[in-house]
Design a protein around this motif. Structure first.
Motif, mmCIF file in Angstrom:
data_model
loop_
_atom_site.group_PDB
_atom_site.id
_atom_site.type_symbol
_atom_site.label_atom_id
_atom_site.label_comp_id
_atom_site.label_asym_id
_atom_site.label_seq_id
_atom_site.Cartn_x
_atom_site.Cartn_y
_atom_site.Cartn_z
ATOM 1 N N LEU A 80 1.577 1.046 -2.352
ATOM 2 C CA LEU A 80 3.037 1.212 -2.249
ATOM 3 C C LEU A 80 3.582 0.467 -1.032
ATOM 4 N N ALA A 81 2.917 0.603 0.102
ATOM 5 C CA ALA A 81 3.379 -0.082 1.319
ATOM 6 C C ALA A 81 3.355 -1.593 1.127
ATOM 7 N N LEU A 82 2.302 -2.101 0.506
ATOM 8 C CA LEU A 82 2.211 -3.548 0.252
ATOM 9 C C LEU A 82 3.281 -3.991 -0.741
ATOM 10 N N ALA A 83 3.517 -3.184 -1.781
ATOM 11 C CA ALA A 83 4.550 -3.519 -2.771
ATOM 12 C C ALA A 83 5.937 -3.501 -2.134
ATOM 13 N N PHE A 84 6.164 -2.577 -1.194
ATOM 14 C CA PHE A 84 7.442 -2.531 -0.481
ATOM 15 C C PHE A 84 7.631 -3.805 0.351
ATOM 16 N N ALA A 85 6.604 -4.188 1.115
ATOM 17 C CA ALA A 85 6.695 -5.397 1.943
ATOM 18 C C ALA A 85 6.900 -6.630 1.062
ATOM 19 N N LEU A 86 6.154 -6.716 -0.030
ATOM 20 C CA LEU A 86 6.303 -7.830 -0.962
ATOM 21 C C LEU A 86 7.721 -7.862 -1.520
ATOM 22 N N GLY A 87 8.268 -6.673 -1.825
ATOM 23 C CA GLY A 87 9.625 -6.591 -2.359
ATOM 24 C C GLY A 87 10.683 -7.010 -1.361
#
Length: 162
Positions: A60-67
């Motif tokens: 989730l944290a990686l997906a947030f940063a990617l987003g």
């Protein structure tokens, strides 16, 4: 905002950031792109849900940063702040709502519906973030907050029924 942006698909689908921001193209539907983006988010969630909770939270944290990066890129390219076709924020918000679900498909359905409700209704501080924060971070944060509301509601529902 779901108004049409001429040439948006051409711009977005030429770059990996555009593919991500548009939810792999799911945000390009002409009506209700947020709902279609949320539906599309269920496909990768089927794999994500198999992760142990600590790895799920890292994802989730990686997906947030990617987003933050991808949505910011898409908005700069399109010249529009938080256009409806940018739906990666719905992906991440829904994945938050569906974290650590109690057993049963009905909890996943409730998580989906509650996330869409909080994303549309925008209770405080979701509305504040939507109106006051800009760029990729602002676009992502209001859906994260809506996802947290939905997560709390689903967990409460699981506690009540379980």
């Amino acid at each position: 905002m779901s108004r049409r942006i001429p040439g948006a698909a051409r711009v977005l689908l030429r770059h990996p950031a555009g593919w991500i921001a548009s939810g792999f193209g799911s945000g390009l539907v002409p009506a209700a792109p947020g709902t279609f983006g949320s539906l599309a988010a269920l496909i990768p969630w089927l794999a994500l849900r198999e992760l142990p909770l600590p790895y799920y939270l890292i994802a989730l944290a990686l997906a947030f940063a990617l987003g933050c990066w991808a949505c910011g890129w898409a908005m700069r390219r399109l010249g529009v702040e938080d256009p409806g076709l940018v739906v990666w924020d719905e992906f991440v918000g829904l994945w938050i709502a569906l974290a650590a679900l109690p057993d049963g498909w009905h909890f996943a359905a409730a998580g989906f519906l509650l996330f869409r409700f909080f994303d549309i209704a925008k209770p405080w501080p979701v509305r504040w973030a939507d109106r006051n924060l800009t760029g990729g971070f602002g676009t992502m944060l209001d859906d994260v907050l809506a996802g947290l509301y939905a997560l709390a509601a689903v967990q409460g529902l699981g506690w009540l029924v379980g």
